[in-house]
Design a protein around this motif. Structure first.
Motif, PDB file in Angstrom:
ATOM      1  N   PRO A  14       0.802  -1.231   0.000  1.00 47.39           N
ATOM      2  CA  PRO A  14       0.000   0.000   0.000  1.00 47.39           C
ATOM      3  C   PRO A  14       0.828   1.271   0.000  1.00 47.39           C
ATOM      4  O   PRO A  14       0.419   2.279  -0.582  1.00 47.39           O
ATOM      5  CB  PRO A  14      -0.843  -0.124   1.276  1.00 47.39           C
ATOM      6  CG  PRO A  14      -0.181  -1.178   2.100  1.00 47.39           C
ATOM      7  CD  PRO A  14       0.485  -2.097   1.145  1.00 47.39           C
ATOM      8  N   ALA A  15       1.999   1.245   0.628  1.00 51.17           N
ATOM      9  CA  ALA A  15       2.847   2.439   0.602  1.00 51.17           C
ATOM     10  C   ALA A  15       3.349   2.710  -0.822  1.00 51.17           C
ATOM     11  O   ALA A  15       3.450   3.868  -1.247  1.00 51.17           O
ATOM     12  CB  ALA A  15       4.027   2.274   1.555  1.00 51.17           C
ATOM     13  N   GLU A  21       1.745   2.014  -3.545  1.00 53.89           N
ATOM     14  CA  GLU A  21       0.612   2.617  -4.256  1.00 53.89           C
ATOM     15  C   GLU A  21       0.514   4.108  -3.928  1.00 53.89           C
ATOM     16  O   GLU A  21       0.302   4.946  -4.813  1.00 53.89           O
ATOM     17  CB  GLU A  21      -0.693   1.922  -3.886  1.00 53.89           C
ATOM     18  CG  GLU A  21      -1.903   2.531  -4.595  1.00 53.89           C
ATOM     19  CD  GLU A  21      -3.207   1.892  -4.168  1.00 53.89           C
ATOM     20  OE1 GLU A  21      -4.198   2.061  -4.893  1.00 53.89           O
ATOM     21  OE2 GLU A  21      -3.253   1.247  -3.098  1.00 53.89           O
ATOM     22  N   ARG A  22       0.679   4.458  -2.654  1.00 52.05           N
ATOM     23  CA  ARG A  22       0.590   5.864  -2.254  1.00 52.05           C
ATOM     24  C   ARG A  22       1.691   6.691  -2.903  1.00 52.05           C
ATOM     25  O   ARG A  22       1.437   7.770  -3.436  1.00 52.05           O
ATOM     26  CB  ARG A  22       0.668   5.991  -0.727  1.00 52.05           C
ATOM     27  CG  ARG A  22       0.618   7.454  -0.233  1.00 52.05           C
ATOM     28  CD  ARG A  22       0.517   7.528   1.270  1.00 52.05           C
ATOM     29  NE  ARG A  22       1.704   7.035   1.946  1.00 52.05           N
ATOM     30  CZ  ARG A  22       2.802   7.768   2.161  1.00 52.05           C
ATOM     31  NH1 ARG A  22       2.875   9.026   1.733  1.00 52.05           N
ATOM     32  NH2 ARG A  22       3.830   7.252   2.813  1.00 52.05           N
ATOM     33  N   TYR A  23       2.928   6.182  -2.867  1.00 55.44           N
ATOM     34  CA  TYR A  23       4.033   6.903  -3.501  1.00 55.44           C
ATOM     35  C   TYR A  23       3.801   7.044  -5.014  1.00 55.44           C
ATOM     36  O   TYR A  23       4.123   8.079  -5.611  1.00 55.44           O
ATOM     37  CB  TYR A  23       5.366   6.195  -3.260  1.00 55.44           C
ATOM     38  CG  TYR A  23       5.902   6.310  -1.856  1.00 55.44           C
ATOM     39  CD1 TYR A  23       6.000   7.552  -1.226  1.00 55.44           C
ATOM     40  CD2 TYR A  23       6.337   5.188  -1.159  1.00 55.44           C
ATOM     41  CE1 TYR A  23       6.505   7.670   0.057  1.00 55.44           C
ATOM     42  CE2 TYR A  23       6.845   5.287   0.132  1.00 55.44           C
ATOM     43  CZ  TYR A  23       6.925   6.530   0.736  1.00 55.44           C
ATOM     44  OH  TYR A  23       7.433   6.637   2.007  1.00 55.44           O
ATOM     45  N   GLU A  34       0.883   7.147  -6.677  1.00 60.05           N
ATOM     46  CA  GLU A  34      -0.188   8.091  -6.990  1.00 60.05           C
ATOM     47  C   GLU A  34       0.157   9.520  -6.562  1.00 60.05           C
ATOM     48  O   GLU A  34      -0.075  10.470  -7.311  1.00 60.05           O
ATOM     49  CB  GLU A  34      -1.488   7.644  -6.323  1.00 60.05           C
ATOM     50  CG  GLU A  34      -2.027   6.322  -6.832  1.00 60.05           C
ATOM     51  CD  GLU A  34      -2.376   6.363  -8.311  1.00 60.05           C
ATOM     52  OE1 GLU A  34      -2.791   7.436  -8.793  1.00 60.05           O
ATOM     53  OE2 GLU A  34      -2.240   5.318  -8.981  1.00 60.05           O
ATOM     54  N   GLU A  35       0.729   9.658  -5.367  1.00 60.40           N
ATOM     55  CA  GLU A  35       0.947  11.006  -4.827  1.00 60.40           C
ATOM     56  C   GLU A  35       2.294  11.599  -5.253  1.00 60.40           C
ATOM     57  O   GLU A  35       2.343  12.728  -5.755  1.00 60.40           O
ATOM     58  CB  GLU A  35       0.864  10.961  -3.293  1.00 60.40           C
ATOM     59  CG  GLU A  35      -0.515  10.569  -2.760  1.00 60.40           C
ATOM     60  CD  GLU A  35      -0.538  10.495  -1.242  1.00 60.40           C
ATOM     61  OE1 GLU A  35       0.479  10.849  -0.607  1.00 60.40           O
ATOM     62  OE2 GLU A  35      -1.575  10.067  -0.692  1.00 60.40           O
TER      63      GLU A  35
END
Length: 222
Positions: A4-5, A7-9, A11-12
């Protein structure tokens, strides 16, 4: 479900941040990214980034030329894997033969004086070591490949520098980064290309390239 981290990196930080930095257009970022993926034989990631490149203004004939160019700068196997992935994307988008470059188009003009100097320098250094390499470098790379018209010299240089950084080939960077800047790549654009490559080739490869890039920048007139 896996990271999940990550994915966050993605997208963001990456798509939501790096790709929107103003120092390099989305088209150029796509060229840099495709070069890195092909050079590192990461064909699994190509479909998404091929779509992004096409949406960002990279033409199908330019993608074809990037793949062909990188056969020489990252190996035939990598180019063949990229061609297979690209074939499916082109088919899905209805991109036909009329949008691909000719196999043997009329070439761009050659700077005879500059090429003679390059050929003489390489011949003196390596002609007795590997004459076949020296001959193909002259006949195929610099008197043919680099003169193909469907990828601008500035973009061809951007592809080459990106592939060299992505594969950690720092010894080759000074010549090609200088050539890229002679072909119109600005210092700010080169710096942003390195920022893009940090994410797609990894921090170690970029930090290995930074001293070399700094030396090139320092030695060129402002």
């Amino acid at each position: 479900m896996v990271a999940p981290a990550l994915e966050r990196y993605t997208e963001e930080t990456l798509l939501g941040g790096v790709w929107k930095r103003p120092g390099l257009s989305a088209r150029d970022r796509s060229i840099v990214t495709l070069a890195a993926l092909i050079a590192r034989n990461q064909a699994a990631g190509l479909p998404f980034y091929l779509g992004l490149a096409l949406d960002s203004g990279v033409q199908p004939r330019e993608i074809s030329e990037i793949i062909t160019h990188l056969a020489f700068y990252s190996g035939w196997g990598n180019a063949m894997a990229a061609a297979a992935a690209t074939r499916d994307v082109f088919a899905a988008r209805g991109i036909g033969g009329d949008q691909r470059p000719a196999a043997s188009p009329p070439l761009l003009p050659l700077d005879e004086a500059a090429e003679a100097q390059r050929a003489a320098r390489v011949g003196e250094q390596f002609g007795a070591v590997a004459p076949g390499v020296v001959q193909y470098t002259t006949d195929v790379l610099f008197r043919d490949l680099w003169l193909r018209p469907d990828l601008a010299p500035r973009d061809r240089s951007l592809v080459t520098v990106s592939a060299l950084v992505a594969n950690g080939q720092v010894a080759q960077i000074p010549y090609h980064l200088n050539r890229a800047m002679d072909n119109g790549l600005t210092r700010a654009q080169a710096a942003e290309a390195l920022t893009q490559l940090a994410f797609y080739a990894g921090w170690p490869n970029v930090f290995s390239a930074l001293p070399v890039a700094k030396d090139v920048f320092d030695k060129r007139p402002e």
